[in-house]
Design an enzyme around this catalytic site. Structure first.
Site, PDB file in Angstrom:
ATOM      1  N   HIS A  63       0.834  -1.205   0.000  1.00  0.00           N
ATOM      2  CA  HIS A  63       0.000   0.000   0.000  1.00  0.00           C
ATOM      3  C   HIS A  63       0.868   1.254   0.000  1.00  0.00           C
ATOM      4  O   HIS A  63       1.213   1.783   1.055  1.00  0.00           O
ATOM      5  CB  HIS A  63      -0.913  -0.042   1.232  1.00  0.00           C
ATOM      6  CG  HIS A  63      -1.916   1.054   1.288  1.00  0.00           C
ATOM      7  ND1 HIS A  63      -2.961   1.058   2.171  1.00  0.00           N
ATOM      8  CD2 HIS A  63      -2.047   2.200   0.589  1.00  0.00           C
ATOM      9  CE1 HIS A  63      -3.688   2.143   2.009  1.00  0.00           C
ATOM     10  NE2 HIS A  63      -3.141   2.865   1.049  1.00  0.00           N
ATOM     11  N   HIS A  65       1.585   5.202  -2.161  1.00  0.00           N
ATOM     12  CA  HIS A  65       1.125   6.223  -3.122  1.00  0.00           C
ATOM     13  C   HIS A  65       2.372   6.930  -3.641  1.00  0.00           C
ATOM     14  O   HIS A  65       2.854   7.868  -3.010  1.00  0.00           O
ATOM     15  CB  HIS A  65       0.199   7.229  -2.439  1.00  0.00           C
ATOM     16  CG  HIS A  65      -1.040   6.626  -1.855  1.00  0.00           C
ATOM     17  ND1 HIS A  65      -2.243   6.602  -2.519  1.00  0.00           N
ATOM     18  CD2 HIS A  65      -1.263   6.004  -0.672  1.00  0.00           C
ATOM     19  CE1 HIS A  65      -3.167   6.013  -1.762  1.00  0.00           C
ATOM     20  NE2 HIS A  65      -2.591   5.635  -0.624  1.00  0.00           N
ATOM     21  N   PHE A  66       2.904   6.447  -4.761  1.00  0.00           N
ATOM     22  CA  PHE A  66       4.175   6.986  -5.266  1.00  0.00           C
ATOM     23  C   PHE A  66       3.982   8.142  -6.253  1.00  0.00           C
ATOM     24  O   PHE A  66       4.919   8.610  -6.862  1.00  0.00           O
ATOM     25  CB  PHE A  66       5.038   5.865  -5.850  1.00  0.00           C
ATOM     26  CG  PHE A  66       5.784   5.064  -4.808  1.00  0.00           C
ATOM     27  CD1 PHE A  66       5.668   5.341  -3.452  1.00  0.00           C
ATOM     28  CD2 PHE A  66       6.635   4.027  -5.183  1.00  0.00           C
ATOM     29  CE1 PHE A  66       6.366   4.606  -2.497  1.00  0.00           C
ATOM     30  CE2 PHE A  66       7.347   3.292  -4.235  1.00  0.00           C
ATOM     31  CZ  PHE A  66       7.199   3.569  -2.893  1.00  0.00           C
ATOM     32  N   ARG A  67       2.748   8.558  -6.457  1.00  0.00           N
ATOM     33  CA  ARG A  67       2.438   9.877  -7.058  1.00  0.00           C
ATOM     34  C   ARG A  67       2.650  10.050  -8.551  1.00  0.00           C
ATOM     35  O   ARG A  67       2.441  11.147  -9.058  1.00  0.00           O
ATOM     36  CB  ARG A  67       3.205  10.992  -6.325  1.00  0.00           C
ATOM     37  CG  ARG A  67       3.004  11.050  -4.817  1.00  0.00           C
ATOM     38  CD  ARG A  67       1.570  11.157  -4.444  1.00  0.00           C
ATOM     39  NE  ARG A  67       1.348  11.463  -3.026  1.00  0.00           N
ATOM     40  CZ  ARG A  67       0.209  11.222  -2.402  1.00  0.00           C
ATOM     41  NH1 ARG A  67      -0.808  10.661  -3.051  1.00  0.00           N
ATOM     42  NH2 ARG A  67       0.054  11.538  -1.148  1.00  0.00           N
ATOM     43  N   ASN A  97      -4.719   6.487  -7.093  1.00  0.00           N
ATOM     44  CA  ASN A  97      -5.250   7.865  -6.990  1.00  0.00           C
ATOM     45  C   ASN A  97      -4.240   8.920  -7.428  1.00  0.00           C
ATOM     46  O   ASN A  97      -3.866   9.817  -6.680  1.00  0.00           O
ATOM     47  CB  ASN A  97      -5.740   8.149  -5.559  1.00  0.00           C
ATOM     48  CG  ASN A  97      -4.655   7.984  -4.522  1.00  0.00           C
ATOM     49  OD1 ASN A  97      -3.718   7.215  -4.707  1.00  0.00           O
ATOM     50  ND2 ASN A  97      -4.756   8.711  -3.430  1.00  0.00           N
ATOM     51  N   HIS A 182     -10.884   1.234   0.789  1.00  0.00           N
ATOM     52  CA  HIS A 182     -10.699   2.327   1.741  1.00  0.00           C
ATOM     53  C   HIS A 182     -12.081   2.519   2.367  1.00  0.00           C
ATOM     54  O   HIS A 182     -12.973   3.088   1.753  1.00  0.00           O
ATOM     55  CB  HIS A 182     -10.237   3.582   0.999  1.00  0.00           C
ATOM     56  CG  HIS A 182     -10.029   4.755   1.905  1.00  0.00           C
ATOM     57  ND1 HIS A 182      -8.870   5.500   1.917  1.00  0.00           N
ATOM     58  CD2 HIS A 182     -10.829   5.320   2.843  1.00  0.00           C
ATOM     59  CE1 HIS A 182      -8.968   6.456   2.820  1.00  0.00           C
ATOM     60  NE2 HIS A 182     -10.148   6.381   3.388  1.00  0.00           N
ATOM     61  N   HIS A 238      -5.811  -0.092   5.839  1.00  0.00           N
ATOM     62  CA  HIS A 238      -5.639   0.800   7.001  1.00  0.00           C
ATOM     63  C   HIS A 238      -6.811   0.815   7.996  1.00  0.00           C
ATOM     64  O   HIS A 238      -7.389   1.868   8.270  1.00  0.00           O
ATOM     65  CB  HIS A 238      -5.291   2.224   6.574  1.00  0.00           C
ATOM     66  CG  HIS A 238      -6.110   2.816   5.448  1.00  0.00           C
ATOM     67  ND1 HIS A 238      -7.465   2.721   5.388  1.00  0.00           N
ATOM     68  CD2 HIS A 238      -5.726   3.508   4.349  1.00  0.00           C
ATOM     69  CE1 HIS A 238      -7.881   3.339   4.298  1.00  0.00           C
ATOM     70  NE2 HIS A 238      -6.855   3.817   3.649  1.00  0.00           N
ATOM     71  N   ASP A 311       0.748   2.792   3.596  1.00  0.00           N
ATOM     72  CA  ASP A 311      -0.036   3.926   3.095  1.00  0.00           C
ATOM     73  C   ASP A 311       0.878   5.136   2.876  1.00  0.00           C
ATOM     74  O   ASP A 311       0.477   6.276   3.105  1.00  0.00           O
ATOM     75  CB  ASP A 311      -1.182   4.268   4.066  1.00  0.00           C
ATOM     76  CG  ASP A 311      -2.286   5.080   3.389  1.00  0.00           C
ATOM     77  OD1 ASP A 311      -2.199   5.313   2.174  1.00  0.00           O
ATOM     78  OD2 ASP A 311      -3.232   5.490   4.091  1.00  0.00           O
ATOM     79  N   HIS A 315       3.301  14.312   1.057  1.00  0.00           N
ATOM     80  CA  HIS A 315       2.895  15.651   0.631  1.00  0.00           C
ATOM     81  C   HIS A 315       4.028  16.573   1.032  1.00  0.00           C
ATOM     82  O   HIS A 315       4.767  16.278   1.985  1.00  0.00           O
ATOM     83  CB  HIS A 315       1.596  16.075   1.323  1.00  0.00           C
ATOM     84  CG  HIS A 315       0.425  15.195   1.009  1.00  0.00           C
ATOM     85  ND1 HIS A 315      -0.250  15.232  -0.195  1.00  0.00           N
ATOM     86  CD2 HIS A 315      -0.186  14.223   1.737  1.00  0.00           C
ATOM     87  CE1 HIS A 315      -1.231  14.352  -0.191  1.00  0.00           C
ATOM     88  NE2 HIS A 315      -1.214  13.714   0.968  1.00  0.00           N
TER      89      HIS A 315
HETATM   90  O1  DOR Z   1      -4.146   9.897   4.165  1.00  0.00           O
HETATM   91  C1  DOR Z   1      -4.302   9.445   3.043  1.00  0.00           C
HETATM   92  N1  DOR Z   1      -3.541   9.876   2.018  1.00  0.00           N
HETATM   93  N2  DOR Z   1      -5.255   8.534   2.833  1.00  0.00           N
HETATM   94  C2  DOR Z   1      -5.597   8.166   1.583  1.00  0.00           C
HETATM   95  O2  DOR Z   1      -6.536   7.450   1.440  1.00  0.00           O
HETATM   96  C3  DOR Z   1      -4.892   8.700   0.421  1.00  0.00           C
HETATM   97  C4  DOR Z   1      -3.559   9.192   0.776  1.00  0.00           C
HETATM   98  C5  DOR Z   1      -2.962  10.062  -0.304  1.00  0.00           C
HETATM   99  O3  DOR Z   1      -2.898   9.586  -1.446  1.00  0.00           O
HETATM  100  O4  DOR Z   1      -2.545  11.180  -0.027  1.00  0.00           O
HETATM  101 ZN    ZN Z   2      -3.749   4.755   0.829  1.00  0.00          ZN
END
Ligand code: DOR
Ligand code: ZN
Length: 428
Positions: A63, A65-67, A97, A182, A238, A311, A315
């Site tokens: 899990h 999120h490598f953007r 996402n 989620h 999560h 997760d 940011h």
């Molecule tokens: O805190 C989170 N950040 N929960 C998520 O479901 C997405 C993730 C994100 O991609 O920033």
């Molecule tokens: Zn996530």
């Protein structure tokens, strides 16, 4: 004489099937070729003495999120996979996402091509479900999972109506896809938002009131009700509350095909840390009460929790320093999971075998990653050498992730990652 192995790791404590055995590991052509008690039988080009260290499979972070695409200012695959490797993670499964979100086969092809040159570790992509990409799902080849956001989070993905969820679960069932969810109920979040009175102060504690424990409970209930009816495989991401985990525990007693994940931040932090962390402790689902936190640890002990996934959701510092409402949700974690868990092993909160089960064996099984997740002959030589002596201090300035901060900044942890191998090659 022709050397039979490319690399031998001698005298390591190989963690296998719930125990650590003193073994010598012969690696050839990227695979674990031989596990032997007798070092004389392993002649190798290179030998590393691993006395006193545990050899575990490289972690599988199912899990992250490598953007890529669309948010390279937060992270890219070079920085992200460097962070993974520094954290003993040798395989990552990335979430959809992004901008645009990964919701078509065409975008899957593009993403695979776009990531290949930068990725320093193994990877796979979860595929996003929407209210209208049914035809894509029907034609899709293998993916580790179909991801459903039942509550909105970073990005635009959201499927909240029961009839749409049911359609997606049915396709997944037919095609034997795992559905990852989620589980936060969008309607409850929106209701809470309407009623909430924000005092304008930068107080991320508020987050736990808006994305309330009830939002998780109701979403878990709904997803389980549908899953029971349709019979698809489901994996809860999560899980953060005692109630949510309790419902999942009950379902697991009753039937096959239900599994779940907890994150390091929900295990090692609670709402009590928000005063100190501010928006650096803002994520979805939020940090919860001590009682919830303890319930997650108990869930690990009882075998209810199947996986730990980070997760990892970076940011930028600037984004996180905005006022509460404007600051995005998410924390980085791929680099700090293993150090945090090793500290728990050193302090007898977790066994090294359990760590391996949660971060290697179970993710490999649940997501269908063949030849990964175990120190076993014939398996990929993706490995981490770790010890419980020594200290690891997490410092923002030393992190590989592009965002360069962590909610665990300055944590002094017992234990160390000594070496990481991917396909038999030393990468850390
Ligand atoms: O805190 C989170 N950040 N929960 C998520 O479901 C997405 C993730 C994100 O991609 O920033
Ligand atoms: Zn996530």
């Amino acid at each position: 004489m022709q050397k039979e192995f490319d690399l031998v790791l001698k005298n390591c404590l190989a963690v296998q099937k719930g125990q650590a055995f003193k073994r010598n590991i012969g690696i050839k052509a990227g695979k674990i070729e031989k596990i032997s008690l007798d070092i004389e039988k392993l002649n190798s080009v290179k030998v590393i003495d691993c006395k006193g260290s545990f050899l575990i499979p490289g972690l599988i972070d199912s899990h992250v999120h490598f953007r890529f695409p669309g948010m390279a200012h937060k992270e890219d695959w070079k920085s992200a996979t460097r962070a993974a490797i520094a954290g003993g993670v040798t395989t990552v499964l990335d979430m959809p996402n992004t901008i645009p979100p990964l919701t078509s086969r065409h975008l899957l092809q593009e993403k695979t091509a776009g990531v290949k040159a930068d990725a320093l570790c193994n990877f796979g992509f979860h595929f996003g479900a929407t209210t209208d990409n049914e035809s894509e799902l029907k034609r899709l080849g293998w993916v580790p999972s179909i991801k459903v956001f039942m509550g909105s989070s970073t990005g635009s993905l959201l499927v909240k109506e029961e009839k749409n969820l049911e359609r997606i679960f049915k396709i997944a069932n037919k095609k034997d896809f795992l559905v990852t969810v989620h589980a936060e109920d969008e309607d409850i979040i929106q209701e809470n938002l309407k009623r909430a009175k924000w005092d304008g102060k930068n107080n991320a504690k508020f987050h736990n009131e808006i994305r309330s424990p009830a939002a998780e409970r109701v979403a878990v209930e709904k997803a389980l009700r549908l899953q029971k009816k349709i019979g698809n495989k489901i994996h809860f991401l999560h899980v953060s509350t005692e109630d949510g985990l309790g419902l999942i525990a009950d379902a697991k007693k009753e039937r096959q095909g239900v599994s779940c994940e907890v994150t390091p931040h929900h295990l090692f932090l609670s709402e009590e840390d928000i005063g100190k962390l501010g928006n650096f402790g803002k994520m979805n689902p939020p940090l919860r009460s001590r009682q919830d936190q303890n319930a997650l640890w108990k869930g690990i002990g009882k075998g209810i929790v199947d996986c730990i996934g980070t997760d990892h959701a970076p940011h930028t510092l600037e984004e996180k320093q905005k006022p509460y409402f404007d600051a995005p949700s998410g924390v980085p974690g791929v680099e700090t999971m293993l150090p945090l868990l090793l500290d728990s092993v050193a302090k007898d909160r977790l066994s090294i075998a359990k760590l391996t089960e949660l971060c290697c064996e179970n993710p490999a099984r649940i997501f269908g990653l063949k030849g990964k997740g175990a120190v076993r002959e014939g398996f990929d030589a993706d490995l981490a050498l770790v010890c419980l002596e020594g200290t690891t201090v997490i410092k923002n300035e030393n992190l590989q992730t592009k965002c360069r901060w962590s909610p665990f900044n300055e944590a002094r942890l017992q234990g160390k990652i000594e070496k990481v191998f991917i396909a038999g090659k030393g990468v850390f």
